[in-house]
Design an enzyme around this catalytic site. Sequence first.
Site, PDB file in Angstrom:
ATOM      1  N   SER A  10      77.514  47.467  97.718  1.00  0.00           N
ATOM      2  CA  SER A  10      78.950  47.366  97.426  1.00  0.00           C
ATOM      3  C   SER A  10      79.231  47.271  95.932  1.00  0.00           C
ATOM      4  O   SER A  10      80.063  48.005  95.396  1.00  0.00           O
ATOM      5  CB  SER A  10      79.538  46.143  98.132  1.00  0.00           C
ATOM      6  OG  SER A  10      79.503  46.303  99.526  1.00  0.00           O
ATOM      7  N   ARG A  31      68.329  53.472  97.200  1.00  0.00           N
ATOM      8  CA  ARG A  31      67.034  53.405  97.883  1.00  0.00           C
ATOM      9  C   ARG A  31      67.011  54.336  99.096  1.00  0.00           C
ATOM     10  O   ARG A  31      65.968  54.882  99.459  1.00  0.00           O
ATOM     11  CB  ARG A  31      66.751  51.963  98.324  1.00  0.00           C
ATOM     12  CG  ARG A  31      65.361  51.755  98.898  1.00  0.00           C
ATOM     13  CD  ARG A  31      65.162  50.289  99.282  1.00  0.00           C
ATOM     14  NE  ARG A  31      65.322  49.394  98.158  1.00  0.00           N
ATOM     15  CZ  ARG A  31      64.372  49.130  97.270  1.00  0.00           C
ATOM     16  NH1 ARG A  31      63.193  49.712  97.374  1.00  0.00           N
ATOM     17  NH2 ARG A  31      64.605  48.295  96.284  1.00  0.00           N
ATOM     18  N   LYS A 105      73.013  38.191  91.022  1.00  0.00           N
ATOM     19  CA  LYS A 105      73.180  36.757  90.800  1.00  0.00           C
ATOM     20  C   LYS A 105      72.185  35.985  91.652  1.00  0.00           C
ATOM     21  O   LYS A 105      72.206  36.087  92.873  1.00  0.00           O
ATOM     22  CB  LYS A 105      74.611  36.334  91.148  1.00  0.00           C
ATOM     23  CG  LYS A 105      75.675  37.032  90.291  1.00  0.00           C
ATOM     24  CD  LYS A 105      77.087  36.705  90.750  1.00  0.00           C
ATOM     25  CE  LYS A 105      78.121  37.409  89.898  1.00  0.00           C
ATOM     26  NZ  LYS A 105      79.504  37.151  90.341  1.00  0.00           N
ATOM     27  N   GLY A 134      81.399  37.136  86.946  1.00  0.00           N
ATOM     28  CA  GLY A 134      82.804  36.721  86.949  1.00  0.00           C
ATOM     29  C   GLY A 134      83.402  36.897  88.330  1.00  0.00           C
ATOM     30  O   GLY A 134      82.714  37.290  89.279  1.00  0.00           O
ATOM     31  N   LYS A 189      77.222  29.113  92.268  1.00  0.00           N
ATOM     32  CA  LYS A 189      78.539  29.149  92.939  1.00  0.00           C
ATOM     33  C   LYS A 189      78.440  29.821  94.301  1.00  0.00           C
ATOM     34  O   LYS A 189      79.246  29.533  95.200  1.00  0.00           O
ATOM     35  CB  LYS A 189      79.587  29.823  92.043  1.00  0.00           C
ATOM     36  CG  LYS A 189      79.290  31.280  91.668  1.00  0.00           C
ATOM     37  CD  LYS A 189      79.780  32.284  92.694  1.00  0.00           C
ATOM     38  CE  LYS A 189      79.278  33.681  92.370  1.00  0.00           C
ATOM     39  NZ  LYS A 189      79.732  34.676  93.370  1.00  0.00           N
ATOM     40  N   ASP A 242      84.873  32.414  89.022  1.00  0.00           N
ATOM     41  CA  ASP A 242      84.089  33.021  90.097  1.00  0.00           C
ATOM     42  C   ASP A 242      84.003  32.095  91.298  1.00  0.00           C
ATOM     43  O   ASP A 242      83.972  32.541  92.451  1.00  0.00           O
ATOM     44  CB  ASP A 242      82.693  33.354  89.570  1.00  0.00           C
ATOM     45  CG  ASP A 242      82.011  34.459  90.367  1.00  0.00           C
ATOM     46  OD1 ASP A 242      82.624  35.004  91.298  1.00  0.00           O
ATOM     47  OD2 ASP A 242      80.850  34.788  90.039  1.00  0.00           O
ATOM     48  N   GLU A 279      73.914  36.300  98.914  1.00  0.00           N
ATOM     49  CA  GLU A 279      72.912  35.750  97.992  1.00  0.00           C
ATOM     50  C   GLU A 279      72.714  34.245  98.167  1.00  0.00           C
ATOM     51  O   GLU A 279      71.626  33.717  97.952  1.00  0.00           O
ATOM     52  CB  GLU A 279      73.308  36.054  96.543  1.00  0.00           C
ATOM     53  CG  GLU A 279      73.260  37.529  96.164  1.00  0.00           C
ATOM     54  CD  GLU A 279      71.848  38.014  95.858  1.00  0.00           C
ATOM     55  OE1 GLU A 279      70.877  37.316  96.209  1.00  0.00           O
ATOM     56  OE2 GLU A 279      71.731  39.093  95.267  1.00  0.00           O
TER      57      GLU A 279
END
Length: 338
Positions: A10, A31, A105, A134, A189, A242, A279
Amino acid sequence: MNVTVVGAGSWGTGTSALLGGKGHAVRLWSREPEIAEAINAGHRNPVYLSDVELPETVYATPDIEDALARAEAVVVVTPSLGVRGTAESMRPLLPSDTPVIVLSKGVEQGTLMLMTEVLEDVLGARERIAALSGPNHAEEVSKNVPSATVVAAHDEAVGRLFQDIFMTPTFRVYTNPDVVGVELCGASKNVIAVAAGMSDGLGYGDNTKATLMTRGLAEMARLGRSMGANPLTYMGLAGVGDLIATCTSRHSRNRGLGEHVARGGTIASFEAETHMIAEGAMSCISVSELGKRQGVELPITDQVRAILHEGASPESAGAALMGREARDELHGMGLADD
């Protein structure tokens, strides 16, 4: 410029739309060959952001050597678990002075390295590496919804370069020399957003989510302080900005994972249903380990880890957080007596 975007999920697709729309010649590495073929044939990613039409300036390829040919700058947007392997495949193909920016991240499992540190470990030349972070949901950036972000770099010239590459009338880019702070914000976060999603899934209210976000920001800042980050970074776009977006947005996969789990789902069922990786699912482990290494209390992070990986229930985790010893609000922040 000739810009290579490594990763066609995305955010990689949204980044390609942004950069291609600005007029950069974008080579997008995927990939999956079928995704690359579909993008070149119809200017759309069939799996991610399929409603976004990519500019003709975007060319996709499953061949990393082809993707990096003539690259003047490289944007790495793979899941954090794949950054090291991706960098290793890039190493023999990339000149030592080509600037590289990472949008992934996370904190690497085992080594507890930030993503810029992983790139430096594999590619060398720390001064040419930067990070971008951000409140930047790909679903909005790709459609030119006004947004802002931060580029963090050790070398001011590299930071300015990527600021210029990414800046558009609808995507405002700031620079910040605090690479550690910006990257830690991005990794930690996501974990707090999983907790916020669990709150939603349990049917709790605004008070609960506001409490989780505020105390989450406090533990994020405690960890950053222990690692030399600038506290003001946590008040900026990479920090509270964020955090707000990731904890509240319908686009947030981390908030969505938390809600899914609180309603009886698992990490595996969430990924199967959404075809996306949150994540925070793995960052809760590495960030928790980072806190232990630094001797910093991360109670929300530890409870998210317990729920996702150790069999704890969201209800018991909430009770554990609410039952903690009473403390000064600024405990551990260096602004009040501990």
